[in-house]
Design a protein around this motif. Structure first.
Motif, PDB file in Angstrom:
ATOM      1  N   PRO A  76       0.818  -1.215   0.000  1.00  0.00           N
ATOM      2  CA  PRO A  76       0.000   0.000   0.000  1.00  0.00           C
ATOM      3  C   PRO A  76       0.856   1.270   0.000  1.00  0.00           C
ATOM      4  N   ALA A  77       0.473   2.204  -0.829  1.00  0.00           N
ATOM      5  CA  ALA A  77       1.090   3.532  -0.854  1.00  0.00           C
ATOM      6  C   ALA A  77       0.054   4.501  -0.303  1.00  0.00           C
ATOM      7  N   ASN A  78       0.449   5.234   0.745  1.00  0.00           N
ATOM      8  CA  ASN A  78      -0.519   6.116   1.399  1.00  0.00           C
ATOM      9  C   ASN A  78       0.201   7.251   2.126  1.00  0.00           C
ATOM     10  N   ASP A  79      -0.577   8.078   2.818  1.00  0.00           N
ATOM     11  CA  ASP A  79       0.002   9.192   3.575  1.00  0.00           C
ATOM     12  C   ASP A  79       1.043   8.715   4.585  1.00  0.00           C
ATOM     13  N   GLU A  80       0.751   7.607   5.241  1.00  0.00           N
ATOM     14  CA  GLU A  80       1.631   7.113   6.308  1.00  0.00           C
ATOM     15  C   GLU A  80       3.042   6.794   5.820  1.00  0.00           C
ATOM     16  N   ASN A  81       3.175   6.369   4.563  1.00  0.00           N
ATOM     17  CA  ASN A  81       4.514   6.036   4.053  1.00  0.00           C
ATOM     18  C   ASN A  81       4.917   6.967   2.895  1.00  0.00           C
ATOM     19  N   ASN A  82       4.297   8.142   2.869  1.00  0.00           N
ATOM     20  CA  ASN A  82       4.584   9.166   1.858  1.00  0.00           C
ATOM     21  C   ASN A  82       4.495   8.587   0.441  1.00  0.00           C
ATOM     22  N   TYR A  83       3.492   7.736   0.259  1.00  0.00           N
ATOM     23  CA  TYR A  83       3.231   7.114  -1.047  1.00  0.00           C
ATOM     24  C   TYR A  83       4.486   6.457  -1.635  1.00  0.00           C
TER      25      TYR A  83
END
Length: 87
Positions: A76-83
């Motif tokens: 998953p790419a998301n806010d938590e891992n800065n995409y």
């Protein structure tokens, strides 16, 4: 999942119960038929490939031989891992 044989109402109902159970377990993320291609997709959470395979094989669509499946993993790419920008 890819279509192999036609489905009947009882099999569809069993598949829906399988999906509901995955949801109760907190494993179901997304599911549904493709609108532009035969077959459909079930996105679920699993600890490892063995668990993912067991979940897929226990789906009545698969167990009955009416559909085949292919397992894919995603990071998953998301806010938590800065995409995944800095990975």
């Amino acid at each position: 999942m890819k279509n192999i044989k036609s489905l009947n109402k009882e099999l569809v109902e069993s598949h829906v119960e399988h999906l509901k159970e995955l949801k109760r377990q907190g494993k179901l993320v997304l599911c549904g038929p493709f609108t532009d291609y035969p077959g459909g997709m079930v996105v679920f959470l699993a600890e490892d490939l063995a668990e993912a395979t067991n979940i897929a094989q226990s789906d009545p669509f698969i167990a009955s031989g009416c559909k085949s499946f292919e397992i894919r993993t995603i990071e998953p790419a998301n806010d938590e891992n800065n995409y995944l920008l800095e990975k």
